[in-house]
Design an enzyme around this catalytic site. Structure first.
Site, PDB file in Angstrom:
ATOM      1  CE1 TYR A   4     -14.821  10.183 -21.119  1.00 47.92           C
ATOM      2  CE2 TYR A   4     -13.350   9.079 -19.577  1.00 47.92           C
ATOM      3  CZ  TYR A   4     -13.673   9.450 -20.869  1.00 47.92           C
ATOM      4  OH  TYR A   4     -12.867   9.090 -21.920  1.00 47.92           O
ATOM      5  CB  CYS A   5     -21.188   9.109 -19.699  1.00 47.56           C
ATOM      6  SG  CYS A   5     -22.166   9.326 -18.210  1.00 47.56           S
ATOM      7  CB  THR A   6     -22.888  13.016 -22.596  1.00 49.39           C
ATOM      8  OG1 THR A   6     -22.376  12.207 -23.650  1.00 49.39           O
ATOM      9  CG2 THR A   6     -23.172  14.412 -23.126  1.00 49.39           C
TER      10      THR A   6
END
Length: 293
Positions: A181-183
């Site tokens: 996951y990331c922004t």
């Protein structure tokens, strides 16, 4: 009313410089601020402005066949959260330092992880009891917000992930289902591809990233803390139920407040509560080391 839009698309771009000139003219004509990066792999942007101007930008950008089905995520914020408009051509639209490894077609990154909608993430966890969340951001971003029990690599820059994955630190989870996951999702597009290349067997990525997950579940799901953002806000929250998980370097109280060191030779990001930020004359690594001791 003003908003911020975030967007990216991995797709072949035959003439990045021509796209850059078009995008800069378009964004400037609509009085937008923010950053747009173009490469032969696609486009990545974050822009702020009035809702009507942003709608016009989205409409015009989608006129290019390569970007016609690009997803735009809307977020709270303003034009002046950004100092200026910057539109540039780079080797990568997100800098892992591996431009030659990135292959794209009309469907996106070739060889990346499987996309999961936020609700599909929860379904995966119901089906498998050994799911691992893997943070695709820098460690300082994770300090104020992350998925519960997530693996947080020791990275200060995105390009650090290449050596991290090769280090052997994560060999024990290579056979487990891993959700990156990331922004907004863009870093996980490349990260998941690199992980699969390094022998991870089952890699997923959250479609739309933390932003979409937060829109779906707020602070009632598996996310905890604040979301670090790359503009003057530095952090945002999904609801009034959000809690602080970061710790002030000085007093160790919980906080999500980042400040830039006031010493120009340092100018580093310091996680410091607002009370300590007001009482200290300056913030820098020397102060951090002194506080830790």
């Amino acid at each position: 009313m003003e908003k911020i839009i975030l967007y990216y698309k991995f797709v072949p771009v035959a003439d990045p410089e021509a796209v850059r000139l078009w995008q800069k003219t378009l964004a400037a004509s609509l009085n937008l601020k923010g950053r747009v990066i173009i490469s032969e792999h696609g486009i990545n942007g974050t822009l702020g402005g009035s809702v009507n101007d942003l709608k016009s930008y989205v409409k015009e950008t989608k006129c290019l066949a390569a970007f016609k089905d690009m997803t735009f995520k809307w977020s709270e914020g303003k034009r002046d959260n950004f100092p200026k408009l910057s539109v540039k051509v780079r080797d990568e639209i997100v800098t892992f330092g591996v431009p030659d490894k990135i292959k794209v077609d009309d469907h996106g990154i070739v060889g990346g992880g499987k996309h999961l909608k936020p609700r599909q993430v929860h379904k995966l966890i119901e089906q498998k009891d050994d799911v691992v969340f893997f943070d695709g951001r820098n460690a300082y971003e994770a300090a104020i917000g992350k998925f519960k029990n997530a693996v947080v690599p020791d990275t200060r820059h995105t390009r650090d992930f290449v050596s991290e994955l090769k280090s052997g630190k994560y060999d024990d989870i290579k056979k487990k289902p891993v959700v990156t996951y990331c922004t907004g999702g863009i870093r996980c597009e490349v990260l998941s591809m690199l992980m699969l290349e390094e022998g991870f067997e089952e890699v997923y990525q959250i479609d739309g990233g933390i932003v979409k997950y937060g829109e779906t579940f707020g602070d009632e799901g598996l996310w905890e803390g604040s979301l670090y953002v790359f503009d003057e806000r530095m952090a945002t929250q999904f609801s009034d139920k959000a809690k602080d998980i970061g710790k002030c370097f000085h007093c160790r109280q919980k906080t999500s407040n980042y400040e830039n060191c006031s010493i120009k030779s340092c100018n580093d990001l310091i996680l410091v509560c607002e009370d300590c930020a007001d009482s200290l004359n300056s913030l820098c690594q020397q102060h951090i080391k002194a506080a830790v001791k």
